[in-house]
Design an enzyme around this catalytic site. Structure first.
Site, PDB file in Angstrom:
ATOM      1  N   GLU A 155     -10.567 -45.195  24.516  1.00  0.00           N
ATOM      2  CA  GLU A 155     -11.610 -44.183  24.305  1.00  0.00           C
ATOM      3  C   GLU A 155     -11.323 -43.377  23.043  1.00  0.00           C
ATOM      4  O   GLU A 155     -11.388 -42.153  23.024  1.00  0.00           O
ATOM      5  CB  GLU A 155     -11.685 -43.242  25.520  1.00  0.00           C
ATOM      6  N   CYS A 193     -15.038 -37.058  34.733  1.00  0.00           N
ATOM      7  CA  CYS A 193     -14.856 -35.948  33.800  1.00  0.00           C
ATOM      8  C   CYS A 193     -16.149 -35.599  33.072  1.00  0.00           C
ATOM      9  O   CYS A 193     -16.414 -34.427  32.791  1.00  0.00           O
ATOM     10  CB  CYS A 193     -13.747 -36.283  32.805  1.00  0.00           C
TER      11      CYS A 193
END
Length: 683
Positions: free
Chosen positions: A329, A420
């Site tokens: 990521e 998240c």
């Protein structure tokens, strides 16, 4: 939110607890006008904030209950049971939702929500250990902690445990809750934990570069609240611990082996590029800006300035997304901005908003707000569906029927094992009023064009400013200035880069052809000549009640061209009108989008569609569309009315193709499907 909270309000509370008090000698030169002083009445943003309040936040709390995140705190309080979720950072979903709900309470008071939050905070407090430690993944069963936690406190903090990440989100939530409600119940929990952290970490104590940054930002917020110098010095200590770990291989190209995944490959003051996990990185850079502002650290300031320039000139998607590489990521190399495999985590857009706000407060340049605006209207709100309860973890730049990719999401989901992003959206959205205005002495900055009213003081005189317009669909802006008594000050209105022929404050993107239209400004109906300062129109005058400033921004449809070093976009253009980037989606284009061609000579018309996607400005143009006859191995084109919608609105009407970058001729159309290899990612 960077505005300092009123210190005297805490004097009695903190004097009884024996905390040190100090006077801050330096800070951001420019202060944001607090979200508590800005009331929105905006056709674009207010419905989104209401949806966040009435749908997103309740759904987030419900999902925290249903997925056992709340149960983890209950078991930690009882010191009995087995950790019931997947990740040790799942505690933060409760903290982030509490933060968002706190902002929301200030906007929309709700007694039942307030009571629910108090009950939840009581569960959080009960899970805290006597010395302040709060980490359910260990406290539930200390003899058998989560596999990422390590056998003892803090031993896996550098890479896996997320203990300090959890603390950072607790601090952020606690400050928001105190600022919004005046209550100290969550703040007390946060301060007890922060005191433990400061007692454990620091010069001559334990050292670590936190594996997932945000504790640094949170400690700075606690410092602003209390004035306690240990909070600021510990935040700075964590920043300065980076680059010290000896277990990395600096010669390895692997981001985990060389430490760059964690931004731990070199000291922060020596870092010059945006590297590693994008969310961690942008939280780090936000904290660097905080500490540079509060301490005057010029080396840290130079580093974060350089990193920002690298990001905006080489690593930013046209939608404002960051973090191109799914594996980790993370940021890719310079100009590595692929479309097919674009990642663009929603949390990275949240972090990018925080970072750019801080950069503006440091330097007072409109370019930082230009980037923040790009993120807000495009790559951020694409992360949440119009229903307020479906989300993208990653934000694709292209969806094709002929190819798929494991980490490219063609449709939103209600929740994730690692959730998240939904909870990060829940906390950012209601804080938006705090990004509209800023102030430095006699200067009042109008940064975002969002209808509503703010009440502030200039030279100790009350001033109300009201915005009334239909942005981003129309460029006619209206500001009514109403001081309680005639007063002198400078009003600085941002002149967006896109309205000044600047697609982005770098050469990463440019408009294919310059616009001849100019920005015009009138005061009380009369044209004014104005000077510019760092991207702002400066309007100095003695303001009287009812003075009206009108700004006209050109709202043409522009074709955007990428720097030729971005290989995926050679021969392609993106579409932008005002701050909004557009895409073509299957629903409006006969079930496909990847076959559309947008030649340089294409001229678009616009039409507002009030019933479509909660109201959008739609683009239309006659363009060629490729037809492939596989049976006869032939390719042809046909003329077709293409329709484009704002990028943020895609994937709200089902699953299908979507394209942001359009080929300009048939030779640039992808005719061969290339299946990317699978890449494994993790938080």
């Amino acid at each position: 939110m960077n505005r300092s909270l009123p210190f005297l309000a805490f004097a009695g509370f903190f004097s009884t607890t024996g905390f040190a008090q100090s006077v801050k000698r330096s800070d951001y030169p420019i202060q944001a006008v607090s979200f508590t002083q800005v009331k929105l009445a905006d056709n674009f943003w207010l419905p989104r904030l209401k949806t966040n309040t009435h749908v997103t936040i309740p759904a987030s709390f419900q999902r925290c209950e249903a997925t056992n995140r709340v149960k983890n705190f209950e078991m930690a309080a009882a010191k009995s049971g087995k950790f019931a979720t997947i990740f040790p950072f799942d505690d933060t979903d409760i903290y982030k939702t509490l933060e968002g709900a706190s902002y929301s309470l200030r906007l929309y008071p709700d007694e039942k929500l307030d009571e629910y939050m108090d009950a939840l905070i009581k569960k959080v407090a009960a899970a805290q250990e006597p010395d302040g430690y709060l980490y359910t993944a260990r406290t539930i069963d200390p003899a058998h902690p989560h596999a990422w936690a390590g056998p003892e406190r803090w031993v896996k903090e550098r890479e896996l445990s997320h203990e300090l990440y959890n603390s950072g989100h607790l601090y952020e939530a606690a400050v928001a809750h105190y600022e919004a409600t005046g209550k100290k119940n969550l703040l007390s929990v946060a301060l007890k934990n922060a005191d433990l952290v400061c007692s454990v970490f620091g010069p001559g104590k334990r050292g670590v570069a936190p594996g997932h940054e945000i504790v640094e930002m949170g400690l700075v917020k606690l410092y602003r609240v209390t004035g306690k110098p240990e909070y600021l010095s510990t935040a700075r200590f964590f920043l300065e611990e980076r680059g010290k770990y000896q277990g990395y291989d600096p010669k390895s190209p692997d981001a985990w082996r060389n430490g760059s995944y964690w931004q731990d490959h070199k000291p922060v003051v020596e870092q010059r590029e945006a590297e590693g996990h994008a969310v961690r990185a942008e939280y780090l850079y936000s904290a660097m800006a905080d500490v540079a502002a509060l301490t005057g650290d010029q080396r840290m300031l130079a580093a974060v300035d350089s990193i920002w320039q690298n990001m905006v000139s080489k690593k930013l998607y046209v939608t404002g997304g960051t973090g191109a590489v799914p594996g980790g990521e993370r940021f890719g190399g310079n100009y590595e901005l692929p479309n097919t495999t674009a990642y663009n985590e929603t949390c990275a857009s949240v972090a990018n908003v925080y970072w750019n706000q801080r950069m503006f407060q440091l330097h007072g340049e409109a370019k930082y707000v230009d980037v923040m605006e790009k993120v807000l209207y495009n790559g951020l709100i694409s992360g949440v569906g119009l229903d307020g309860k479906s989300f993208f973890y990653s934000n694709a730049m292209q969806i094709k029927n002929s190819m798929s990719f494991p980490q490219t999401e063609p449709q939103r989901a209600g929740w994730f094992d690692c959730s998240c992003c939904p909870t990060n959206m829940a906390r950012l959205m209601p804080s938006l009023p705090g990004y509209v205005y800023a102030q430095k002495g006699n200067d009042v900055y109008a940064n975002l064009f969002i209808s509503g009213t703010t009440d502030l003081k200039v030279n100790n005189k009350a001033v109300r400013i009201t915005q009334q317009h239909n942005y981003p669909w129309q460029g006619d802006l209206k500001f009514t200035v109403s001081p309680a008594a005639a007063t002198d000050f400078n009003m600085l209105v941002r002149l967006p880069g896109w309205a000044r022929n600047e697609a982005i404050p770098s050469d990463l993107y440019r408009f294919a052809t310059p616009s001849q239209e100019k920005i015009s400004i009138t005061v009380n109906g009369k044209p004014v000549q104005y000077t510019t300062r760092q991207g702002y129109a400066v309007l100095p005058r003695k303001w009287h009640r009812g003075d009206v400033v009108e700004v006209k921004l050109p709202m043409e449809v522009r074709q955007v061209v990428a720097n030729p070093k971005v290989q995926d976009n050679l021969g392609r253009v993106a579409l932008q009108r005002g701050p909004v980037v557009y895409c073509a989606e299957w629903k409006d284009n006969n079930g496909k989008a990847s076959n559309l061609i947008v030649p340089a000579t294409t001229r678009f018309t616009t039409s507002y569609q009030p019933e479509e996607l909660n109201g959008i400005m739609q683009l239309q143009a006659m363009v060629p569309a490729v037809q492939i006859d596989t049976a006869n191995a032939s390719i042809s084109t046909t003329r077709y009315i293409m329709r484009a919608i704002p990028y943020y609105a895609w994937a709200n009407r089902g699953k299908g193709e979507m394209v942001v970058w359009f080929p300009q001729q048939i030779t640039d159309v992808d005719l061969v499907s290339r299946q990317p290899k699978e890449v494994t990612v993790g938080k």
